[in-house]
Design a protein around this motif. Structure first.
Motif, short mmCIF file in Angstrom:
data_model
loop_
_atom_site.label_atom_id
_atom_site.label_comp_id
_atom_site.label_asym_id
_atom_site.label_seq_id
_atom_site.Cartn_x
_atom_site.Cartn_y
_atom_site.Cartn_z
N PRO A 27 24.39 30.41 31.93
CA PRO A 27 24.50 29.71 33.21
C PRO A 27 25.95 29.30 33.48
N GLY A 28 26.38 29.47 34.74
CA GLY A 28 27.74 29.08 35.12
C GLY A 28 28.79 30.13 34.80
N PHE A 29 28.38 31.24 34.23
CA PHE A 29 29.31 32.31 33.89
C PHE A 29 28.86 33.62 34.51
N GLY A 30 29.76 34.56 34.56
CA GLY A 30 29.44 35.89 35.04
C GLY A 30 30.59 36.83 34.77
N ILE A 31 30.33 38.10 35.01
CA ILE A 31 31.37 39.12 34.86
C ILE A 31 31.54 39.81 36.21
N VAL A 32 32.75 39.74 36.74
CA VAL A 32 33.07 40.40 38.00
C VAL A 32 33.52 41.83 37.67
N LEU A 33 32.83 42.79 38.28
CA LEU A 33 33.19 44.20 38.13
C LEU A 33 34.00 44.60 39.36
N HIS A 34 35.23 45.04 39.14
CA HIS A 34 36.12 45.39 40.25
C HIS A 34 37.00 46.56 39.85
N ARG A 35 37.58 47.22 40.84
CA ARG A 35 38.45 48.38 40.61
C ARG A 35 39.90 48.01 40.90
N GLY A 36 40.78 48.55 40.08
CA GLY A 36 42.21 48.34 40.28
C GLY A 36 42.66 48.93 41.60
N ARG A 37 43.54 48.25 42.30
CA ARG A 37 44.02 48.71 43.60
C ARG A 37 44.79 50.02 43.48
N ARG A 38 45.56 50.16 42.43
CA ARG A 38 46.38 51.37 42.27
C ARG A 38 45.76 52.34 41.27
N SER A 39 45.24 51.84 40.18
CA SER A 39 44.74 52.72 39.11
C SER A 39 43.35 53.28 39.40
N GLY A 40 42.55 52.52 40.17
CA GLY A 40 41.16 52.93 40.40
C GLY A 40 40.26 52.67 39.20
N ARG A 41 40.84 52.14 38.14
CA ARG A 41 40.09 51.83 36.92
C ARG A 41 39.13 50.67 37.15
#
Length: 128
Positions: A27-41
């Motif tokens: 509770p109160g935590f999470g993992i944000v999944l996002h892509r790099g703006r330049r790398s696309g990683r």
């Protein structure tokens, strides 16, 4: 006093490696999944997240200039793993809020006040 880049780097190298394995279930935590703006990683950033209206809010303890924030804003959203569920999030926006109204009043809001955190990232749940 928003936390410094030096602390952010230490967290990335140390604490984040540990919390990455449990943040999606606590509770109160999470993992944000996002892509790099330049790398696309794809990146997985463990954070404190809280429910807010039709979405979630994240305290920007390292400020709105953190790379993960820039990635989410540029992409127009991200995915969030929290409490064993995955959410598609959209409409990211940085909000200045000195009242910290969507933060839990006990402890979290007080710690953020001591750290002078006033910037928050709000995200809406995407309609499927």
């Amino acid at each position: 006093m928003v936390f410094s880049r030096k602390i952010a780097e230490r967290n990335r190298v140390g604490l984040n490696r540990f919390t990455r394995h449990i943040a999606d279930r606590l509770p109160g935590f999470g993992i944000v999944l996002h892509r790099g703006r330049r790398s696309g990683r794809e990146f997985r950033t463990p954070l404190n997240v809280f429910r807010a209206d039709d979405g979630f809010v994240i305290a920007l303890t390292y400020g709105p200039e953190a790379d993960w924030v820039k990635n989410v804003l540029a992409a127009g959203g991200c995915d969030l793993l929290t409490r064993g569920r995955r959410y598609a999030l959209t409409n990211p926006r940085v909000v200045h809020d000195e009242t910290r109204r969507h933060m839990p009043k006990v402890f979290v809001s007080q710690v953020l006040a001591l750290a002078d955190v006033k910037e928050f990232l709000y995200l809406d749940r995407a309609q499927r």
